[in-house]
Design a protein around this motif. Structure first.
Motif, PDB file in Angstrom:
ATOM      1  N   ASP A 183       0.823  -1.203   0.000  1.00 29.78           N
ATOM      2  CA  ASP A 183       0.000   0.000   0.000  1.00 29.78           C
ATOM      3  C   ASP A 183       0.864   1.264   0.000  1.00 29.78           C
ATOM      4  OD1 ASP A 183      -2.320   1.449  -0.091  1.00 29.78           O
ATOM      5  OD2 ASP A 183      -2.646   1.421   2.085  1.00 29.78           O
TER       6      ASP A 183
ATOM      7  N   ASN B 291       1.026   8.582   6.335  1.00 25.40           N
ATOM      8  CA  ASN B 291      -0.161   8.120   5.618  1.00 25.40           C
ATOM      9  C   ASN B 291      -0.780   6.959   6.394  1.00 25.40           C
ATOM     10  OD1 ASN B 291      -2.137   7.615   3.714  1.00 25.40           O
ATOM     11  ND2 ASN B 291      -0.767   6.510   2.320  1.00 25.40           N
TER      12      ASN B 291
ATOM     13  N   HIS C 153       1.979   4.665  -1.867  1.00 24.01           N
ATOM     14  CA  HIS C 153       1.387   5.606  -2.812  1.00 24.01           C
ATOM     15  C   HIS C 153       2.314   5.768  -4.020  1.00 24.01           C
ATOM     16  CE1 HIS C 153      -0.547   9.169  -4.472  1.00 24.01           C
ATOM     17  NE2 HIS C 153      -1.546   8.967  -3.620  1.00 24.01           N
TER      18      HIS C 153
END
Length: 384
Positions: A100, A121, A102
């Motif tokens: 995960d 994040n 970005h």
């Protein structure tokens, strides 16, 4: 280490304009998060250090699938996934999907000329640090270390196969200290701490080089030495920009509780911040020393020029009266006039039987008198 490992291209020798054009050519018009493999990138090598208080295992995997399988088989351990090299875009895309990450952050990883920074994040951190090395060419080799943290893992990306992190790997392997007991954020801190500590090693090498340049200035200052001074000034300024960005990054982590939520971890990051302040103080001290070297070079060159001019002036001062004697007796006024008479005042000594010897003796005595006068004044002493 395999024998076919290449040496990473030293981007510090690439002209900034050429480097900027190369980066811009790959980014202009592209959508945000577009990934591309930079020219000259290395094929990725995949390392995994898995550990807890009673368990340790280190592996290098040939494929990403093998690494992911081993990682998922040990969910209760902490993992350091160490990726060295970017030349396989599908592997990077798999990291994006499985962990995960970005795409914009992965873009910053590949485009590895980012200033040190930190982003958060969903409780995961993306940290950039810059590893440096002082090469044999007396230049800074600057490599980016990208760090991602997760629930039980830390992922690092770097473009080179070699780094300054072996000491940390040995600490994990030895099992001493608290590395295996602390959460993964402590491992992220330890990575940054090793990078910052390596700045001190580089600064020691730079300090020794500056002292060597100072010795050269006293022995034989020349344009080569001046070029070396200007080059090391540029490298020190580069290191200063990195150190300031590193300090700003750590201070941001201390200010934002979302970045370092664990109060027990804050003293460690405060200590890292103190180290960056020490690094900046040393850099400022070296910048002042380099400025003094430049002034010393100009002073030495000026002194050498003054000594040369002094010698030439002394030589000129000696030959000026001699030239006067020679020009005086080179006028050749006529002894006899057109009426057959004698001009007794027209240099009668020209016809003296010892006139030549007398004039040469007078000229020699004048030179000796001048040398004695210069010696008494201390003008014949060579200060170089």
């Amino acid at each position: 280490m395999p024998n076919n490992i290449r040496t990473r291209m030293d981007t510090s020798k690439i002209k900034p304009k050429v480097l900027q054009q190369t980066i811009a050519a790959n980014k202009v018009g592209r959508k945000p998060g577009y990934l591309y493999v930079p020219a000259g990138s290395f094929k990725p090598r995949l390392f995994l250090l898995s550990f807890d208080e009673d368990f340790y295992q280190e592996n290098e995997f040939n494929t990403y699938e093998e690494l992911l399988h081993f990682y998922r088989q040990h969910p209760h351990a902490r993992h350091w996934i160490d990726v060295r090299g970017y030349a396989d875009l599908p592997i990077l895309e798999k990291f994006i999907a499985d962990f995960d990450i970005h795409p914009l952050q992965m873009e910053d990883v590949i485009n590895d000329y980012q200033r040190p920074k930190v982003e958060e994040n969903d409780g995961r951190l993306f940290i950039i640090s810059r590893m440096i090395n002082f090469t044999k060419d007396k230049c800074l080799d600057d490599d980016q270390l990208s760090i991602f943290t997760g629930a039980n893992y830390v992922i690092t990306f770097q473009s080179d196969y070699e780094d300054c992190l072996d000491v940390l790997r040995e600490r994990i392997k030895a099992g001493k200290g608290v590395l295996r007991k602390r959460p993964v954020l402590y491992l992220a801190y330890a990575l940054m701490d090793v990078v910052i500590d390596n700045y001190f090693v580089v600064l020691i090498q730079i300090g020794e080089y500056i002292e060597a340049l100072e010795d050269c200035l006293f022995e034989q200052p020349d344009k080569k030495t001046l070029n070396q001074i200007l080059n090391i000034r540029r490298e020190v300024n580069k290191l200063r920009r990195i150190a300031w960005s590193e300090r700003d990054k750590i201070n941001e982590m201390l200010r934002d509780e979302d970045l370092v939520p664990d109060e027990d971890m804050r003293p460690y990051f405060k200590d890292a911040s103190d180290h960056t302040i020490q690094v900046i103080d040393l850099i400022d001290n070296y910048r002042e020393m380099i400025g003094n070297l430049t002034e010393l070079y100009l002073s030495n060159v000026s002194n050498r020029m003054n000594e040369i001019m002094k010698v030439l002036t002394i030589i000129s001062s000696i030959f000026i009266p001699l030239s006067f004697f020679a020009s005086l007796y080179g006028m050749n006024f006529s002894r006899e006039n057109p009426h057959g008479g004698v001009n007794r005042l027209n240099m009668p000594e020209l016809y003296h039987p010892y006139g030549y010897i007398i004039v040469l003796s007078a000229m020699g005595l004048l030179v000796l008198f001048q040398l004695y006068f210069f010696w008494r004044k201390g003008w014949l002493k060579w200060s170089g």
